[in-house]
Design an enzyme around this catalytic site. Structure first.
Site, PDB file in Angstrom:
ATOM      1  N   LYS A  94       0.738  -1.035  -0.043  1.00  0.00           N
ATOM      2  CA  LYS A  94      -0.016  -0.169  -0.216  1.00  0.00           C
ATOM      3  C   LYS A  94       0.969   1.384  -0.014  1.00  0.00           C
ATOM      4  O   LYS A  94       1.927   1.102   0.558  1.00  0.00           O
ATOM      5  CB  LYS A  94      -0.969   0.086   1.230  1.00  0.00           C
ATOM      6  N   HIS A 152      -0.917  -5.059   6.126  1.00  0.00           N
ATOM      7  CA  HIS A 152      -0.351  -6.001   6.840  1.00  0.00           C
ATOM      8  C   HIS A 152      -1.149  -5.870   8.175  1.00  0.00           C
ATOM      9  O   HIS A 152      -1.010  -6.646   9.199  1.00  0.00           O
ATOM     10  CB  HIS A 152       1.064  -5.304   7.564  1.00  0.00           C
ATOM     11  N   GLU A 157      -0.650   7.218  17.213  1.00  0.00           N
ATOM     12  CA  GLU A 157       0.712   6.690  17.443  1.00  0.00           C
ATOM     13  C   GLU A 157       1.575   7.887  18.370  1.00  0.00           C
ATOM     14  O   GLU A 157       1.578   8.920  17.868  1.00  0.00           O
ATOM     15  CB  GLU A 157       1.408   6.340  16.287  1.00  0.00           C
ATOM     16  N   ASP A 209      -2.388   6.944   4.439  1.00  0.00           N
ATOM     17  CA  ASP A 209      -1.402   6.029   4.962  1.00  0.00           C
ATOM     18  C   ASP A 209      -2.089   5.155   6.034  1.00  0.00           C
ATOM     19  O   ASP A 209      -1.730   3.837   6.129  1.00  0.00           O
ATOM     20  CB  ASP A 209      -0.277   6.828   6.054  1.00  0.00           C
ATOM     21  N   LYS A 223      -2.273  -9.034  11.363  1.00  0.00           N
ATOM     22  CA  LYS A 223      -2.140  -8.887  12.756  1.00  0.00           C
ATOM     23  C   LYS A 223      -3.277  -9.683  13.587  1.00  0.00           C
ATOM     24  O   LYS A 223      -4.369  -9.771  13.232  1.00  0.00           O
ATOM     25  CB  LYS A 223      -2.504  -7.232  13.130  1.00  0.00           C
ATOM     26  N   LYS A 248      -0.282  10.988  14.069  1.00  0.00           N
ATOM     27  CA  LYS A 248       1.097  10.887  14.318  1.00  0.00           C
ATOM     28  C   LYS A 248       1.634  11.796  15.593  1.00  0.00           C
ATOM     29  O   LYS A 248       1.096  12.803  15.484  1.00  0.00           O
ATOM     30  CB  LYS A 248       2.350  10.990  13.235  1.00  0.00           C
ATOM     31  N   HIS A 295      -5.499   0.417   6.324  1.00  0.00           N
ATOM     32  CA  HIS A 295      -5.470  -0.226   7.536  1.00  0.00           C
ATOM     33  C   HIS A 295      -6.939  -0.199   8.238  1.00  0.00           C
ATOM     34  O   HIS A 295      -7.654  -1.169   8.611  1.00  0.00           O
ATOM     35  CB  HIS A 295      -4.484  -0.057   8.675  1.00  0.00           C
TER      36      HIS A 295
HETATM   37  O1  BG6 Z   1       1.788  -0.733  14.303  1.00  0.00           O
HETATM   38  P1  BG6 Z   1       2.344  -1.184  12.979  1.00  0.00           P
HETATM   39  O2  BG6 Z   1       2.418  -2.500  12.622  1.00  0.00           O
HETATM   40  O3  BG6 Z   1       3.710  -0.801  13.092  1.00  0.00           O
HETATM   41  O4  BG6 Z   1       1.610  -0.465  11.842  1.00  0.00           O
HETATM   42  C1  BG6 Z   1       1.461   1.125  12.033  1.00  0.00           C
HETATM   43  C2  BG6 Z   1       2.189   1.628  10.665  1.00  0.00           C
HETATM   44  O5  BG6 Z   1       1.567   0.895   9.586  1.00  0.00           O
HETATM   45  C3  BG6 Z   1       2.344   1.362   8.304  1.00  0.00           C
HETATM   46  O6  BG6 Z   1       1.530   0.788   7.308  1.00  0.00           O
HETATM   47  C4  BG6 Z   1       2.108   3.133   8.320  1.00  0.00           C
HETATM   48  O7  BG6 Z   1       2.815   3.279   7.140  1.00  0.00           O
HETATM   49  C5  BG6 Z   1       2.973   3.613   9.396  1.00  0.00           C
HETATM   50  O8  BG6 Z   1       2.870   4.950   9.373  1.00  0.00           O
HETATM   51  C6  BG6 Z   1       2.237   3.126  10.706  1.00  0.00           C
HETATM   52  O9  BG6 Z   1       3.260   3.537  11.834  1.00  0.00           O
END
Ligand code: BG6
Length: 472
Positions: A148, A178, A216, A235, A182, A339, A240
């Site tokens: 992505k 991804h 985050e 993003d 999880k 962020k 996600h």
């Molecule tokens: O918690 P994880 O698995 O690190 O996923 C969060 C991250 O997922 C990524 O796909 C984003 O590009 C990041 O910006 C983000 O921090």
């Protein structure tokens, strides 16, 4: 099983080192894909030795060691498992212009067995590499694995899908999200469909609102090259968080086979739209300014190296969506991600409606019941009211909870397992990739037209939040 070869285009990049190789290392350590050949390809002037070192470092630093430890094996601090080490020792590196058909032909000519090509590249380069592959004979059964963001909008995603369809059948295309690898996200399926008590309550009769939040502590962390063009909406939310929304709202599939699972997800995403016709009412964008976070002094996003301050990239986005199905019509879904937010919060929260009537005489707490699914730390909690200790007619809020525990594999390991097993269940299907852009596009257009102001928040603060519009 036939021998497998994984070719990583963009082998020298950050994604390969930070996520892809650790996930692969964990997969190998867990005993999957024995005999794998790993080929790295990129324009950088690397040789086999340097690539092998990168592979060893990434396997050792995260995935392989973490996986063997969770399996109870004792491995020295800096060691990878023998299975992962073997793959690293045999890994090859080929200097390649990934947009050149000649180079790609040369790369594929050196390969035996079943092939998966992982495009660890920015979207525009991925599209050019796919175009170049049109002039190359792909070995039968070749799988294409794409990262992505998939395109930059629904039109570009449709174009890319058209291109991919000319290369291999859809079942051989793996669009990676991804979050679908999880274990906590996948646990939504078990929670909803393997219990009697939650599922009957998950509808518009009982649910007031759903929040899917991924705030985050992490800031830009040197990723300007990618992030400044993407922003928080593309993003995290377009990708996600919409996948999480799909798992929370889909109807029960008959089996978890790829076709059915992906059909049920597609059904709800097709029914999803911004909550209001006016994006200013149902979306918010903001970016962080200088501030302190966890004892670190962070510069303003606009001053981070590599950022184009005039591009106006958001580092926090919030969006309220409606899912227009019989089950969910009228329930607002608030998706939010930021962020450099002080209070890291990664969870989906289902807030239930209040009971129709609390008998006179029961007093005190009247918090709505909430089901919380935590994505880090992985946790499940149910908040509700009981007659607590002391006065039997005085209500208290209580929480019962359970830890999900970590999955056997890190998310990229889980996703790669699907690729090697030729199972696209966890990959995002072509139509769904386009739908996810369609859902956010009214908002991105309004943002581009300046109809929604770009707010600011100091790094380390909670960041701004939308006032949820009333149900309609
Ligand atoms: O918690 P994880 O698995 O690190 O996923 C969060 C991250 O997922 C990524 O796909 C984003 O590009 C990041 O910006 C983000 O921090």
């Amino acid at each position: 099983m036939t021998d497998q070869t994984l070719i990583i285009l963009g082998a020298t990049g950050d994604l390969t080192a930070r996520l892809l190789l650790p996930g692969l290392g964990a997969l190998l350590t867990a005993g999957h894909v024995p005999g794998l050949t790993l080929i790295g390809a990129a324009t950088d002037d690397w040789d086999d030795a340097r690539w092998r070192q990168r592979v060893h470092d990434s396997f050792g630093a995260h995935g392989a060691r973490a996986a063997s430890q969770s399996a109870g094996e004792q491995t020295p601090e800096s060691d990878t498992s023998p299975a992962a080490s073997d793959v690293a020792d045999r890994a090859r590196y080929l200097r390649t212009d990934v947009t050149s058909a000649d180079d790609l032909r040369g790369l594929l000519g050196s390969v035996e067995g079943s092939v998966a090509i992982f495009f660890a590249l920015p979207p525009a380069v991925t599209a050019r590499a796919c175009e170049a592959l049109l002039d190359v004979d792909l070995p039968p059964g070749t799988r294409l694995v794409l990262e992505k963001p998939f395109g930059t909008g629904s039109e570009q995603a449709a174009e890319l899908n058209g291109l991919l369809a000319r290369l291999v059948p859809e079942e051989q295309v793996h669009r990676v999200d991804h979050f679908l690898g999880k274990s906590t996200v996948l646990n939504i399926l078990g929670l909803r469909f393997a219990n009697r008590i939650f599922e009957p309550l998950l509808d518009n009769t009982h649910v007031e609102a759903v929040d899917i939040v991924f705030d985050e502590n992490l800031a830009l962390e040197g990723r300007a090259g990618y992030y400044d063009k993407a922003g928080a909406l593309a993003d995290m939310i377009q990708s996600h968080l919409l996948q999480i929304l799909a798992l929370l709202t889909m109807e029960a599939p008959f089996t978890l086979a790829a076709a059915e699972f992906r059909d049920r997800k597609a059904d709800v995403l097709r029914a999803t739209r911004p909550w209001s016709d006016d994006p200013a009412e149902c979306s918010l964008r903001a970016r962080y300014t200088a501030g302190d976070l966890d004892g670190r002094s962070l510069p303003s996003y606009a001053d981070e190296p590599g950022v184009d301050a005039f591009r106006g990239t958001e580092t926090l986005a919030e969006l309220v969506l409606a899912v227009d199905t019989w089950r969910w019509a009228g329930v607002p879904f608030r998706l939010r991600s930021g962020k450099a937010v002080g209070d890291s919060r990664k969870e989906a929260v289902i807030t239930f409606k209040k009971p129709p009537r609390v008998p006179d005489g029961l007093t005190g707490c009247d918090q709505p019941d909430r089901l919380r699914i935590g994505f880090g730390p992985d946790h499940l909690a149910l908040d509700f009211n009981i007659n607590g200790p002391g006065d039997p007619f005085e209500l208290d809020a209580v929480t019962i909870g359970a830890d999900f525990g970590a999955g056997d594999l890190p998310p990229y390991g889980e996703v790669l397992r699907g690729v090697f097993a030729d199972d696209p269940t966890l990959s995002v299907r072509a139509d769904t990739a386009e739908q996810c852009w369609r859902i956010v596009e009214p908002v991105t257009s309004a943002w581009r037209a300046g109809k929604v102001p770009l707010l600011e928040y100091p790094a380390g603060s909670a960041g701004p939040s939308l006032f949820l519009p009333s149900s309609r």
